[in-house]
Design a protein around this motif. Structure first.
Motif, PDB file in Angstrom:
ATOM      1  N   ALA A 143       0.825  -1.207   0.000  1.00 51.06           N
ATOM      2  CA  ALA A 143       0.000   0.000   0.000  1.00 51.06           C
ATOM      3  C   ALA A 143       0.854   1.249   0.000  1.00 51.06           C
ATOM      4  O   ALA A 143       1.799   1.375   0.790  1.00 51.06           O
ATOM      5  N   ILE A 144       0.534   2.156  -0.877  1.00 44.01           N
ATOM      6  CA  ILE A 144       1.140   3.485  -0.920  1.00 44.01           C
ATOM      7  C   ILE A 144       0.424   4.360   0.089  1.00 44.01           C
ATOM      8  O   ILE A 144      -0.800   4.484   0.060  1.00 44.01           O
ATOM      9  N   SER A 145       1.157   4.950   1.015  1.00 45.81           N
ATOM     10  CA  SER A 145       0.557   5.913   1.949  1.00 45.81           C
ATOM     11  C   SER A 145       0.407   7.234   1.199  1.00 45.81           C
ATOM     12  O   SER A 145       1.370   7.995   1.044  1.00 45.81           O
ATOM     13  N   TYR A 146      -0.817   7.501   0.741  1.00 47.63           N
ATOM     14  CA  TYR A 146      -1.036   8.680  -0.098  1.00 47.63           C
ATOM     15  C   TYR A 146      -1.038   9.954   0.742  1.00 47.63           C
ATOM     16  O   TYR A 146      -1.604  10.012   1.837  1.00 47.63           O
ATOM     17  N   THR A 147      -0.399  10.964   0.208  1.00 45.53           N
ATOM     18  CA  THR A 147      -0.410  12.279   0.835  1.00 45.53           C
ATOM     19  C   THR A 147      -0.122  13.316  -0.236  1.00 45.53           C
ATOM     20  O   THR A 147       0.186  12.981  -1.382  1.00 45.53           O
ATOM     21  N   CYS A 173      -2.037  -1.007  -3.568  1.00 44.47           N
ATOM     22  CA  CYS A 173      -3.171  -0.230  -3.068  1.00 44.47           C
ATOM     23  C   CYS A 173      -2.759   1.221  -2.881  1.00 44.47           C
ATOM     24  O   CYS A 173      -1.696   1.501  -2.328  1.00 44.47           O
ATOM     25  N   ILE A 174      -3.582   2.137  -3.361  1.00 45.74           N
ATOM     26  CA  ILE A 174      -3.421   3.559  -3.030  1.00 45.74           C
ATOM     27  C   ILE A 174      -4.200   3.766  -1.736  1.00 45.74           C
ATOM     28  O   ILE A 174      -5.431   3.732  -1.726  1.00 45.74           O
ATOM     29  N   LYS A 175      -3.484   3.939  -0.640  1.00 45.23           N
ATOM     30  CA  LYS A 175      -4.116   4.030   0.679  1.00 45.23           C
ATOM     31  C   LYS A 175      -4.234   5.496   1.081  1.00 45.23           C
ATOM     32  O   LYS A 175      -3.285   6.109   1.555  1.00 45.23           O
ATOM     33  N   ASP A 176      -5.428   6.048   0.884  1.00 47.25           N
ATOM     34  CA  ASP A 176      -5.690   7.453   1.198  1.00 47.25           C
ATOM     35  C   ASP A 176      -6.338   7.531   2.574  1.00 47.25           C
ATOM     36  O   ASP A 176      -7.551   7.655   2.705  1.00 47.25           O
ATOM     37  N   MET A 177      -5.514   7.453   3.603  1.00 45.58           N
ATOM     38  CA  MET A 177      -6.015   7.342   4.980  1.00 45.58           C
ATOM     39  C   MET A 177      -6.708   8.615   5.457  1.00 45.58           C
ATOM     40  O   MET A 177      -7.514   8.575   6.393  1.00 45.58           O
ATOM     41  N   THR A 205     -10.023   4.879   0.311  1.00 45.68           N
ATOM     42  CA  THR A 205     -10.132   6.252   0.783  1.00 45.68           C
ATOM     43  C   THR A 205     -11.132   6.307   1.934  1.00 45.68           C
ATOM     44  O   THR A 205     -11.731   5.291   2.307  1.00 45.68           O
ATOM     45  N   HIS A 206     -11.290   7.479   2.512  1.00 43.00           N
ATOM     46  CA  HIS A 206     -12.263   7.710   3.581  1.00 43.00           C
ATOM     47  C   HIS A 206     -13.191   8.841   3.159  1.00 43.00           C
ATOM     48  O   HIS A 206     -12.789   9.731   2.402  1.00 43.00           O
ATOM     49  N   ALA A 207     -14.407   8.818   3.681  1.00 44.26           N
ATOM     50  CA  ALA A 207     -15.427   9.790   3.269  1.00 44.26           C
ATOM     51  C   ALA A 207     -15.352  11.082   4.077  1.00 44.26           C
ATOM     52  O   ALA A 207     -16.244  11.924   3.973  1.00 44.26           O
ATOM     53  N   THR A 208     -14.296  11.247   4.838  1.00 47.30           N
ATOM     54  CA  THR A 208     -14.146  12.370   5.762  1.00 47.30           C
ATOM     55  C   THR A 208     -14.469  13.719   5.132  1.00 47.30           C
ATOM     56  O   THR A 208     -15.195  14.529   5.711  1.00 47.30           O
ATOM     57  N   ALA A 209     -13.911  13.977   3.966  1.00 51.03           N
ATOM     58  CA  ALA A 209     -14.008  15.306   3.364  1.00 51.03           C
ATOM     59  C   ALA A 209     -15.221  15.469   2.451  1.00 51.03           C
ATOM     60  O   ALA A 209     -15.474  16.562   1.946  1.00 51.03           O
ATOM     61  N   GLY A 210     -15.959  14.387   2.208  1.00 54.69           N
ATOM     62  CA  GLY A 210     -17.171  14.493   1.410  1.00 54.69           C
ATOM     63  C   GLY A 210     -16.994  14.297  -0.082  1.00 54.69           C
ATOM     64  O   GLY A 210     -17.915  14.582  -0.851  1.00 54.69           O
ATOM     65  N   ILE A 211     -15.834  13.788  -0.512  1.00 55.96           N
ATOM     66  CA  ILE A 211     -15.576  13.636  -1.948  1.00 55.96           C
ATOM     67  C   ILE A 211     -15.288  12.196  -2.352  1.00 55.96           C
ATOM     68  O   ILE A 211     -14.974  11.918  -3.509  1.00 55.96           O
TER      69      ILE A 211
END
Length: 462
Positions: A143-147, A173-177, A205-211
């Motif tokens: 997994a790539i730690s995406y930032t 995996c693109i891991k967008d934590m 990804t996570h739905a935190t930001a709404g996108i």
């Protein structure tokens, strides 16, 4: 648009970890496991991350027994775990012999897919996990730690994906934590990796930001093979987008998902009851369902935002919240732009808080930040300046080797230390990962009223 995409369901691990701090016991999972096995998922993410610690610390469960139990009910679907590379399931580097043993035993007990990542994207910290996974016959997903930062560009991540594939990754995996991956960036990144790497590509990804839903749509359009979703009961907010919703939306666009909507509805109905129980008890805080656009503005995970606010409120400094948030990206730049994922997110956030509260930058420095600057977590994405290095560790010279190269084998000593309580090799590894919590758990197990099957495995150096 890809004509097919597979789903990894996260409710048994990341979904519940993101919303109820991994407090879901095995009994809340058992009644629905066979249905989940028939729903058409590519994999069930159900182990690793914080589940191990939570089982021992809060749920009085043996995490290895949880894995074996779930495996006994899941016959057709892959079981997946999350592993923090050389940090395994903890927050520090372990010796190679411990890493190899944990990976091997995880696969022996039922894991099919090991998703392994490093907080700094330092592939040297993935090497032993990858080798151990392959040797044990597991599927290794790197997994790539995406930032985002001036150095974290599409070419940077494409090069990283190629390195991972060269190291032996079976999938990427693109891991967008933090939920910071925007739809346009997802399109560019997925396209870029698919053009250079032939192994399957997953997006998390996570739905935190709404996108997140838009991010998944653009990812699938660009050729992503797998996406991570969570059944609606524990979806959205700090979790992943809802499985049923993504299935319906993509199916309507002509994308085959392989999922059975009737089965998904049964799964949701079951977990709705579980969710309501945690909501009633107060464990499920309504705020975790909120949308936090500031996660995009400050480029930090939503959980980090709430943790900082909580810390400041407890100290009577809630009025400094915006000031601390503004300091976070400055500290991150000083530290060479590390991805804000565990444990780096906590470290950077704490340093930013100390800088603001003390009134002087780097007047107070946590031990973890000093160790990081010493190179003990791995190589920073960008070299740390001499000025910052001297502020943090003075005249010390950072190490340049793989940090674990400096750690002697640990298993012989661990076996000796826990010999009075350990009945299996898995017990020894529980102790290796979380010494205090495992000792407490194994001690409770000696109670005659604690019913646990006798183990016959001879405990030795693994």
């Amino acid at each position: 648009m890809a004509n097919k995409v597979m789903f990894t369901e996260t409710v048994l691990r990341d979904g519940q970890q993101s919303q109820i701090a991994t407090r879901m016991p095995i009994e809340d999972m058992l009644p629905i496991l066979e249905t989940m096995d028939q729903a058409g998922f590519r994999a069930l993410e159900m182990w690793g991350g914080a589940t191990f610690d939570s089982c021992l610390r809060f749920l009085n469960e043996d995490p290895w027994e949880r894995l074996r139990t779930i495996r006994s009910h899941i016959k057709n679907t892959k079981l997946q775990m999350l592993l923090r590379g050389q940090n395994l399931l903890g927050y520090r580097n372990y010796a190679d012999d411990v890493v190899r043993a944990v990976v091997r035993k995880s696969i022996e007990n039922g894991i099919d897919v090991v998703r392994v990542f490093d907080a700094l994207n330092d592939v040297r910290n993935l090497k032993t996990s990858i080798e151990a996974c392959k040797e044990a016959g597991g599927e290794c997903q790197c997994a790539i730690s995406y930032t985002t930062s001036p150095v974290h560009t599409v070419p940077y991540f494409v090069k990283l994906a190629k390195q991972m594939a060269d190291f032996g990754a079976d999938s990427i995996c693109i891991k967008d934590m933090a939920g910071n991956l925007t739809p346009s960036d997802a399109s560019d990144l997925v396209s870029g990796i698919k053009a250079e790497v032939t192994v399957p590509l997953e997006v998390h990804t996570h739905a935190t930001a709404g996108i997140a839903e838009m991010t998944y749509l653009k990812s699938v359009e660009a050729g992503a093979d797998i996406i991570d979703t969570c059944i609606s009961s524990f979806s959205a907010g700090t979790s992943q987008p809802a499985t049923e919703s993504m299935h319906i939306a993509l199916t309507g666009l002509g994308v085959e998902t392989g999922l059975d909507l009737d089965k998904l509805s049964e799964i949701a109905e079951h977990f709705n009851g579980v969710r309501d129980k945690f909501r009633k008890s107060g464990v499920l805080n309504p705020k975790v369902k909120d949308t936090s656009p500031k996660a995009l503005v400050y480029q930090v995970p939503g959980g980090m935002l709430s943790n900082l606010l909580s810390q400041l409120t407890e100290q009577g400094n809630a009025d400094k919240y915006e000031e601390v948030l503004a300091e976070v990206p400055r500290v991150r730049a000083d530290m060479g732009y590390p991805p804000l994922v565990t444990p780096l997110s906590q470290m950077v956030g704490t340093q930013a808080l100390m800088n603001v509260i003390s009134g002087e930058r780097y007047k107070m420095i946590p031990k973890e930040i000093k160790d990081y600057v010493r190179g003990q977590y791995g190589a920073a994405p960008v070299a740390i300046s001499d000025e910052i290095r001297e502020k943090v560790i003075g005249d010390e010279q950072p190490i340049t080797c793989r940090p674990a190269d400096l750690i002697e084998p640990q298993l012989p000593k661990l076996c000796e230390e826990i010999a009075d309580y350990a009945r299996s090799e898995e017990d020894v590894l529980s102790y290796a990962l979380f010494p205090q919590q495992a000792r407490d758990f194994l001690g409770r197990r000696e109670d005659p009223f604690y019913d646990v099957p006798e183990q016959t495995v001879k405990v030795s150096v693994l």
